[in-house]
Design a protein around this motif. Structure first.
Motif, PDB file in Angstrom:
ATOM      1  N   LEU A 166       0.821  -1.212   0.000  1.00  0.00           N
ATOM      2  CA  LEU A 166       0.000   0.000   0.000  1.00  0.00           C
ATOM      3  C   LEU A 166       0.857   1.265   0.000  1.00  0.00           C
ATOM      4  CD1 LEU A 166      -2.765   1.396   0.316  1.00  0.00           C
ATOM      5  CD2 LEU A 166      -2.553   1.061   2.778  1.00  0.00           C
ATOM      6  N   LEU A 167       1.853   1.304   0.861  1.00  0.00           N
ATOM      7  CA  LEU A 167       2.653   2.524   0.982  1.00  0.00           C
ATOM      8  C   LEU A 167       3.540   2.761  -0.227  1.00  0.00           C
ATOM      9  CD1 LEU A 167       3.528   2.589   4.782  1.00  0.00           C
ATOM     10  CD2 LEU A 167       1.810   3.911   3.539  1.00  0.00           C
ATOM     11  N   GLN A 168       3.872   1.716  -0.971  1.00  0.00           N
ATOM     12  CA  GLN A 168       4.570   1.939  -2.240  1.00  0.00           C
ATOM     13  C   GLN A 168       3.711   2.773  -3.185  1.00  0.00           C
ATOM     14  OE1 GLN A 168       5.587  -2.345  -3.109  1.00  0.00           O
ATOM     15  NE2 GLN A 168       7.522  -1.435  -3.768  1.00  0.00           N
ATOM     16  N   VAL A 169       2.434   2.467  -3.229  1.00  0.00           N
ATOM     17  CA  VAL A 169       1.510   3.208  -4.090  1.00  0.00           C
ATOM     18  C   VAL A 169       1.334   4.633  -3.571  1.00  0.00           C
ATOM     19  CG1 VAL A 169      -0.817   3.291  -5.055  1.00  0.00           C
ATOM     20  CG2 VAL A 169       0.318   1.090  -4.725  1.00  0.00           C
ATOM     21  N   VAL A 170       1.183   4.787  -2.260  1.00  0.00           N
ATOM     22  CA  VAL A 170       1.006   6.122  -1.676  1.00  0.00           C
ATOM     23  C   VAL A 170       2.211   6.996  -1.980  1.00  0.00           C
ATOM     24  CG1 VAL A 170       0.699   7.419   0.464  1.00  0.00           C
ATOM     25  CG2 VAL A 170      -0.489   5.245   0.155  1.00  0.00           C
ATOM     26  N   GLU A 171       3.405   6.439  -1.788  1.00  0.00           N
ATOM     27  CA  GLU A 171       4.638   7.197  -2.029  1.00  0.00           C
ATOM     28  C   GLU A 171       4.720   7.673  -3.478  1.00  0.00           C
ATOM     29  OE1 GLU A 171       7.910   9.047  -0.718  1.00  0.00           O
ATOM     30  OE2 GLU A 171       7.065   7.511   0.604  1.00  0.00           O
ATOM     31  N   SER A 172       4.451   6.789  -4.418  1.00  0.00           N
ATOM     32  CA  SER A 172       4.506   7.145  -5.835  1.00  0.00           C
ATOM     33  C   SER A 172       3.443   8.180  -6.193  1.00  0.00           C
ATOM     34  CB  SER A 172       4.322   5.890  -6.693  1.00  0.00           C
ATOM     35  OG  SER A 172       5.372   4.979  -6.496  1.00  0.00           O
ATOM     36  N   THR A 173       2.288   8.059  -5.569  1.00  0.00           N
ATOM     37  CA  THR A 173       1.202   9.011  -5.839  1.00  0.00           C
ATOM     38  C   THR A 173       1.577  10.413  -5.385  1.00  0.00           C
ATOM     39  OG1 THR A 173      -0.454   7.254  -5.595  1.00  0.00           O
ATOM     40  CG2 THR A 173      -1.220   9.530  -5.401  1.00  0.00           C
ATOM     41  N   LEU A 174       2.088  10.535  -4.174  1.00  0.00           N
ATOM     42  CA  LEU A 174       2.468  11.852  -3.658  1.00  0.00           C
ATOM     43  C   LEU A 174       3.580  12.473  -4.489  1.00  0.00           C
ATOM     44  CD1 LEU A 174       2.332  11.258   0.212  1.00  0.00           C
ATOM     45  CD2 LEU A 174       0.680  12.483  -1.222  1.00  0.00           C
TER      46      LEU A 174
END
Length: 464
Positions: free
Chosen positions: A21-29
């Motif tokens: 999940l946090l891989q996606v969040v990081e890339s999104t931000l």
């Protein structure tokens, strides 16, 4: 790295689900930083400023002022100064937090109050108005505006004190009213909001170019940021609300008997001359850089790039935060059980702006943090389900936290630590619980402000 405490967040709970999940969040931000958008549409070539499809001459007698406010104002001001440098005569932008690296040469950043306006924001707003009142028809104003500007750029109209506006704002926020309802009141009791800053600039004959990050829920994503477009809301654009709208809000939430007397008297007596401006001429132009839907699209691309199919459930999530978290958990369980509307492993995406009704004194927390705990209660003891609920600007409600992360282990971990999730939610003290568990998400200023973003990971084994 955008998430400052990422290592802590993936060291506990459902580690596999959190890591994905946090891989996606990081890339999104990373993708949402508005600096990139501004650099793509702004250029200075000789004496000509290019703003997307438009051109503005900057002769020797033309002054260029940069003004604005918003929670993404730091990044916006930084990008503008990188392009325009010494061509900026003077600049003043009101932001929520000044962080290391925010020192600029030509644009002054001032911390204001958000969500409750404060004296520093009032003083800075008056300085902006003084700058405008000294302008000439030769001058050009560049306004950088993002969500939060209504509170940060706060200057009550004559007869209404800052203290009265603070009390009114607090009542509106605790009423669980939608942001447009809150703004309908705030704009009409302001000398600078609801388009009045643009009105003042236009009255001086100066030209105004608005660079806007819109946090209006229910609008399509911004596709062509370099093309001027119609826009309503903020201090620099026509106001889509009316005096009647403001009165209806006080009716709906039964605030007439509790609102400050100065505001009640004004709203009852105000006439057509007190209405906010509804349109401007050709010398006021708007460029919308991002909208909340852009956050959901960025998250979808980030998931796909990591091999995780993504499904945008909605870009218009509203309502009570805790209940929204329960609903999103139910959708995640349906995906795990029945593989619809998408099969796991996948990312579910919901953008929008939920709110929290607070009766009495609340604790430490914000809407996204409450949403995360609402999700946690519904998925308790289930593996393979996790949510990261954040405010995309990096500050959820009145806190310095971006939001929270939760999974099927959250409730059990809280219980083992002697923490009652139900009680903390009832006391609106979600932030204290998440901090105690090490599950509060910390980003600092993200470089954008596109309302709330809720990302859910569903593992391939979640339904087993």
């Amino acid at each position: 790295m955008r998430i400052k405490n990422r290592e802590q967040l993936v060291s506990q709970g459902d580690i596999a689900a959190r890591t994905a999940l946090l891989q996606v969040v990081e890339s999104t931000l990373e993708a949402l930083d508005v600096s990139r958008v501004l650099r793509s549409i702004l250029a200075l070539r000789g004496d000509t400023l290019h703003v997307g499809e438009r051109q503005y001459r900057l002769g020797p007698s033309r002054r260029l002022f940069v003004v604005g406010a918003g929670k993404a104002g730091n990044a916006m001001a930084r990008a503008v100064e990188e392009v325009l440098r010494d061509r900026i005569t003077r600049g003043l932008v009101i932001v929520k937090r000044i962080e290391p690296g925010d020192a600029l040469r030509r644009i002054e950043l001032v911390e204001g109050g958000h969500p409750i306006p404060n004296a520093a924001g009032l003083a800075a707003s008056r300085r902006i108005l003084d700058l405008v009142d000294a302008a000439t028809p030769d001058d050009l104003f560049l306004a950088v505006i993002s969500g939060g500007s209504s509170a940060l750029m706060s200057c009550p109209r004559e007869g209404i004190s800052l203290e009265d506006k603070q009390r009114m704002t607090e009542m509106l926020l605790k009423s669980s009213g939608r942001i447009l309802e809150i703004n309908a009141v705030r704009r009409h009791i302001s000398a600078i909001n609801g388009g009045r800053l643009a009105q003042r600039i236009e009255a001086r004959g100066a030209e105004l170019v608005n660079l806007i990050i819109s946090d209006s829920v229910g609008k399509p994503p911004a596709i062509h940021p370099g093309a001027p477009t119609d826009f309503v809301g903020t201090p620099v654009a026509p106001d889509g609300t009316t005096l009647a709208s403001a009165r209806e809000v006080l009716d709906r939430y039964r605030l007439w008997d509790r609102a400050p007397r100065s505001i009640v008297e004004f709203l009852k007596q105000a006439g057509p001359a007190d209405e906010t401006p509804k349109g401007f001429g050709e010398r006021v132009r708007h460029f919308v850089l991002q909208r909340p839907g852009n956050a959901c699209e960025a998250a979808s691309r980030a998931g796909e790039a990591l091999g995780l199919p993504a499904c945008v459930l909605t870009t218009q999530l509203e309502g009570e935060s805790r209940h929204a978290g329960t609903f999103l958990a139910c959708v995640a369980k349906e995906v795990a059980l029945s593989r619809r509307p998408i099969a796991p492993p996948c990312i579910l995406i919901a953008g929008g702006e939920t709110t929290t009704r607070v009766d009495g004194q609340g604790g430490y927390g914000g809407p996204s943090q409450e949403l995360a705990l609402g999700f946690a209660l519904e998925v308790a003891d289930r593996a393979g389900l996790a949510i990261c609920a954040i405010d995309t600007d990096g500050t959820d409600g009145p806190t310095d936290l971006a939001g929270g992360i939760a999974d099927g282990h959250t409730v059990g971990r809280a219980r083992a630590a002697g923490l009652d999730v139900y009680r903390r939610l009832g006391e609106h003290d979600s932030g204290s619980l998440l901090v105690a568990l090490g599950d509060a998400v910390v980003t600092g200023n993200t470089g954008t402000n596109l309302c709330d973003l809720n990302l859910i990971y569903v593992s391939p084994d979640a339904g087993k």
